[in-house]
Design a protein around this motif. Structure first.
Motif, short mmCIF file in Angstrom:
data_model
loop_
_atom_site.label_atom_id
_atom_site.label_comp_id
_atom_site.label_asym_id
_atom_site.label_seq_id
_atom_site.Cartn_x
_atom_site.Cartn_y
_atom_site.Cartn_z
N GLY A 565 -2.20 16.91 -19.67
CA GLY A 565 -2.40 18.25 -20.20
C GLY A 565 -3.57 18.93 -19.50
N PRO A 566 -3.97 20.10 -19.99
CA PRO A 566 -5.06 20.85 -19.34
C PRO A 566 -6.36 20.06 -19.23
N SER A 567 -6.73 19.32 -20.28
CA SER A 567 -8.01 18.60 -20.27
C SER A 567 -8.02 17.48 -19.23
N ARG A 568 -6.96 16.68 -19.22
CA ARG A 568 -6.90 15.57 -18.25
C ARG A 568 -6.73 16.09 -16.83
N LYS A 569 -5.97 17.18 -16.69
CA LYS A 569 -5.83 17.79 -15.37
C LYS A 569 -7.18 18.27 -14.85
N LYS A 570 -7.97 18.88 -15.75
CA LYS A 570 -9.30 19.35 -15.36
C LYS A 570 -10.20 18.18 -14.98
N ALA A 571 -10.10 17.07 -15.73
CA ALA A 571 -10.92 15.90 -15.44
C ALA A 571 -10.57 15.31 -14.08
N LEU A 572 -9.28 15.25 -13.77
CA LEU A 572 -8.84 14.71 -12.48
C LEU A 572 -9.31 15.59 -11.32
N LEU A 573 -9.16 16.92 -11.48
CA LEU A 573 -9.58 17.82 -10.41
C LEU A 573 -11.10 17.82 -10.26
N HIS A 574 -11.79 17.66 -11.37
CA HIS A 574 -13.25 17.59 -11.32
C HIS A 574 -13.71 16.35 -10.56
N GLU A 575 -12.95 15.27 -10.71
CA GLU A 575 -13.32 14.01 -10.06
C GLU A 575 -12.92 13.99 -8.59
N PHE A 576 -11.68 14.48 -8.27
CA PHE A 576 -11.16 14.31 -6.90
C PHE A 576 -11.14 15.63 -6.11
N GLY A 577 -11.26 16.77 -6.78
CA GLY A 577 -11.33 18.04 -6.06
C GLY A 577 -10.01 18.76 -5.98
N THR A 578 -8.95 18.07 -5.49
CA THR A 578 -7.65 18.70 -5.32
C THR A 578 -6.56 17.72 -5.77
N ALA A 579 -5.36 18.30 -6.02
CA ALA A 579 -4.22 17.46 -6.42
C ALA A 579 -3.82 16.52 -5.29
N LYS A 580 -4.03 16.96 -4.05
CA LYS A 580 -3.68 16.11 -2.91
C LYS A 580 -4.55 14.85 -2.89
N GLU A 581 -5.83 15.02 -3.22
CA GLU A 581 -6.73 13.87 -3.27
C GLU A 581 -6.37 12.95 -4.44
N VAL A 582 -5.89 13.53 -5.54
CA VAL A 582 -5.43 12.70 -6.67
C VAL A 582 -4.25 11.84 -6.24
N SER A 583 -3.34 12.44 -5.46
CA SER A 583 -2.16 11.69 -5.01
C SER A 583 -2.53 10.53 -4.09
N ARG A 584 -3.68 10.63 -3.40
CA ARG A 584 -4.11 9.58 -2.48
C ARG A 584 -4.96 8.53 -3.16
N ALA A 585 -5.41 8.81 -4.39
CA ALA A 585 -6.36 7.92 -5.07
C ALA A 585 -5.71 6.58 -5.41
#
Length: 611
Positions: A565-585
Motif C-alpha cells: 500500500g502507500p505506506s510500504r511503497k513510501k518506505a521502499l522508495l525511501h530506502e532504495f530511491g526508485t522502483a528499479k532499485e527495489v527490483s534489483r534488491a
C-alpha cells in the motif's frame, strides 16, 4: 418526520418537544410549506439530548446526512483548500491541502478556491524559496531540480542551503502567513540595503525579487481590514424565491477570498431563518474562527455561539455589527450577495426559457428537469472511458457527473458502439437498483408544464427526462436497444447528436425515435444550448481520459504487488530511491525495510524475478 415510504421529510429541534409537536397537530395557522409537510408525515421519531447545544449540533449533523426535503439544505458542501507548511521532515515544504487536517504542520486558510491557493503558493515559492516537491522525491534527490535553477527553491534536498538557513526561510514564511507581513518585508529591505552597501549585488537582487513577490501577494488580497484579524462574514439576500449567502474569509488581517452559496430553502422562510440553519451546517466539518459577523439577527444567537464554541474548542463570538469597519465588511458581503443572486436569477430565467424551447422543438411531453449527456473518449481503444454530464433548470449540476472506466474485455479496442452499450447498461442498471423507474413518457402529450406535484417538490430528480448521445444513428440504435432490454425505452427519451457535414458546428443532425433525422437553423438558441451541453460532455470525457492516461504513464511497478500500500511503497522508495532499485534488491535487503515482513519481502523478490 417520515412519509409513508420511510423517507425523512424534516429534522427539527425544540426545547420542549411536546409543545412543538402539539403546535403541528393543531392543523391551522401554518404556512403552505408546513401544511404540506404535516400532510405527508405518517410517523415521527424522537431523540432526546442532554443539552440544547447537543440538540443543535445533532440537528445540523442529521440534516447534512439525511438531506430532508423540508429543511434548509447546504447544497455545495465541499471542503476549502488550505496552505500547509509541513512539520515532519528536516526541511518543511509548502503544499496545497484539502480535507482532514491529519498531517503534521501549520495550516493557513481557508482560501475561497484552489486557484487562489495555487497562485499564493507559486508566489511564496519565489518569496521564500521553500520546496514544494513530494517527500519521497525530496529524500531521493541526488542533484537540485529545475525549481532550484529558476530560483524558486533553495535546494534543501541536496544541501544547497544549510538546514539552519532553510529554517530561517520557513520562519519568515510562517510569520508572513501569520499576519506579520510588515515585519518580514522590513527585514528583507534591511538585508537588501546591507547587501548593496557590501557590493554583493547578486544577493541584493535576490532580496529585491523576494520583496516584489510579497508585494504581488498583498496587491491581490483585496480589502484588508485593520480591526479584524480573524473572522468569517456572512450576508444573505433573498429575491425571486431564491437565497444567496456570501461568505468572506478573513485570516491574519487579510482577505482570503469569498464563496457564494445558494441553499435550498422554502421561499416562505425569512432571511434570518435561512441564515441560522445554514451556519450550523456550514461549520459541521470546517474549523470555526473566533469571530463571525452576520447581516441578520438569527434566532437563538447565544445558543448558536455556545454550540460553535463547544465544537471548535475555543470561544466563538457572533456579532451583527451596526457601525464601523465591521459593518462595512458586512455591507460589502451584502453587495456581493445581491449582485450574485441577480446574475443567478438571470441565468436561471434564461435556462428555463431554453429548456421550454427544447421541449417544444423536440416535442417532449414536458419541460425536462434533468438532462444527461453521454460521450466516450480513448486513443485507439486504450484508456477508454465514458463520461456523463447532467444539466437542469439551474445549469450544469457537477456533483451529478459520472465517469465510467470501460471494463469489458469483449469490446474490440476502439468500438464506440460497444463502449456506449456498456456505459448505458451500467448507468441504468444502477439507477433501477437505487430508484424505482418513473412513469412512461408519451410523446403524444403536449410540451406542457410539470404536474402540480412535481412543481411542489423542487428536489432534483434522479431519473433523466432526456438523454443526449454524442453520436449518429448507430450509437442511438445501441442506446435504444439497451434501454429496451432494461424495459426503459418508454421511460427515457433518447436523442442523438451527429456532427454535421465536414464536422462543422451548426450543421448537426438530430435523431429522435419515430422521426426522420433533421437539423436546426444555424442561429437557433436551442442549437447553441445543445452544443454547449455536448461540448461540456466532450470536455469532461477527455479530461477523465487524460487523467487516466497520465496515471497509467506514471504507475509504479510496486502498485502491482499484493500487500504493498502507500505506506510500504513510501518506505521502499525511501530506502532504495526508485522502483528499479527495489527490483534489483536482494531478499536480505528487503527484509531490513521497516514494515516489510519476511513473507512480503519474498513476495516482492519473487514478483520481479518472475517478470
Amino acid at each position: 418526520m417520515f412519509n409513508h415510504a420511510g423517507d425523512v421529510l424534516y429534522v427539527g429541534k425544540a426545547r420542549n418537544l411536546k409543545k412543538r409537536v402539539s403546535n403541528y397537530a393543531r392543523g391551522q395557522g401554518h404556512s403552505n410549506r408546513i401544511a404540506r409537510m404535516i400532510r405527508e408525515t405518517t410517523t415521527m421519531e424522537f431523540v432526546v439530548t442532554r443539552t440544547e447545544t447537543e440538540a443543535l449540533l445533532l440537528e445540523a449533523n442529521l440534516i447534512k446526512r439525511l438531506r430532508p426535503r423540508f429543511n434548509v439544505l447546504l447544497r455545495d458542501d465541499k471542503s476549502f483548500p488550505y496552505i500547509l507548511i509541513s512539520g515532519d521532515t528536516r526541511a518543511p515544504g509548502i503544499f496545497k491541502h484539502r480535507g482532514a487536517r491529519s498531517k503534521k504542520g501549520e495550516y493557513y486558510g481557508p482560501f475561497a478556491n484552489a486557484g487562489a491557493v495555487t497562485r499564493t503558493i507559486n508566489t511564496l515559492e519565489r518569496a521564500f524559496l521553500l520546496r514544494s516537491c513530494a517527500d519521497s522525491m525530496f529524500e531521493s534527490r541526488s542533484r537540485p531540480c529545475l525549481l532550484h535553477q529558476i530560483k524558486r527553491c533553495s535546494g534543501p534536498c541536496t544541501h544547497e542551503i544549510s538546514d539552519e538557513n532553510y529554517g530561517k526561510l520557513v520562519g519568515e514564511a510562517t510569520a508572513f502567513l501569520s499576519g506579520k507581513s510588515k515585519a518580514v518585508q522590513d527585514h528583507m529591505r534591511e538585508a537588501m540595503s546591507a547587501a548593496a552597501e557590501e557590493l554583493e549585488f547578486e544577493r541584493a537582487a535576490t532580496y529585491r525579487d523576494r520583496l516584489s513577490a510579497l508585494s504581488h501577494i498583498q496587491s491581490h488580497q483585496g480589502i484588508n481590514p485593520h480591526t479584524v484579524d480573524e473572522a468569517d462574514v456572512f450576508a444573505i439576500h433573498q429575491e425571486g424565491g431564491l437565497a444567496c449567502i456570501q461568505v468572506f474569509f478573513f485570516r491574519t488581517g487579510q482577505n482570503w477570498g469569498n464563496h457564494a452559496y445558494f441553499p435550498k430553502a422554502d421561499p416562505s422562510l425569512s432571511a434570518a431563518e435561512v441564515l441560522g440553519a445554514f451556519i450550523t451546517q456550514f461549520y459541521d466539518n470546517k474549523p470555526c474562527p473566533k469571530l463571525i459577523l452576520l447581516s441578520e439577527l438569527v434566532d437563538d444567537l447565544e445558543l448558536l455561539s455556545e454550540a460553535l464554541s463547544a465544537s471548535a474548542g475555543h470561544r466563538v463570538l457572533i456579532n451583527i455589527p451596526q457601525r464601523g469597519e465591521k459593518k462595512d465588511l458586512v455591507d460589502h458581503a451584502m453587495t456581493n450577495a445581491r449582485e450574485t443572486l441577480g446574475r443567478r436569477l438571470a441565468e436561471t430565467s434564461s435556462q428555463a426559457r431554453l429548456l421550454k424551447a427544447m421541449a417544444e422543438t423536440f416535442e417532449l411531453p414536458r419541460v425536462p428537469r434533468r438532462i444527461e449527456v453521454y460521450d466516450n473518449s480513448h486513443i485507439m481503444g486504450t484508456n477508454a472511458v465514458g463520461g456523463m454530464i447532467v444539466a437542469g433548470p439551474e445549469g450544469f449540476v457537477k456533483n451529478q457527473y459520472r465517469k465510467f472506466n470501460i471494463r469489458s474485455t469483449e469490446i474490440t479496442p476502439g468500438d464506440d458502439f460497444g463502449m456506449m452499450r456498456e456505459v448505458i447498461e451500467r448507468r441504468f442498471a444502477r439507477l433501477l437498483k437505487d430508484h424505482a423507474a418513473p412513469e412512461a413518457q408519451s410523446t403524444a402529450l403536449p410540451a406542457s408544464d410539470a404536474t402540480a406535484e412535481e412543481s411542489a417538490d423542487d428536489s432534483f430528480p434522479a431519473w433523466p427526462d432526456v438523454i443526449l448521445i454524442d453520436g449518429g444513428q448507430g450509437q442511438v440504435g445501441v442506446v435504444r436497444a439497451m434501454l429496451t432490454e432494461l424495459g426503459l425505452n418508454d421511460h427515457v427519451i433518447s436523442i442523438g447528436i451527429a456532427k454535421g457535414v465536414d464536422r462543422d458546428a451548426g450543421r448537426e443532425r438530430f435523431f429522435v425515435s419515430g422521426k426522420p433525422a433533421f437539423t436546426l437553423p444555424p442561429r437557433d438558441p436551442v442549437l447553441y444550448f445543445i452544443q454547449r451541453m455536448r461540448d461540456e460532455a466532450h470536455r469532461f470525457a477527455i479530461g477523465t481520459h487524460r487523467a487516466k492516461r497520465k496515471k497509467e504513464m506514471i504507475k509504479s511497478p510496486l502498485d502491482e504487488i499484493a500487500g504493498i500500500g502507500p505506506s510500504r511503497k513510501k518506505a521502499l522508495l525511501h530506502e532504495f530511491g526508485t522502483a528499479k532499485e527495489v527490483s534489483r534488491a536482494g531478499l536480505a535487503d528487503l527484509i531490513k525495510v521497516e514494515g516489510i515482513s519476511e513473507a512480503l519481502a519474498k513476495t516482492i523478490y519473487d514478483h520481479f524475478r518472475d517478470q
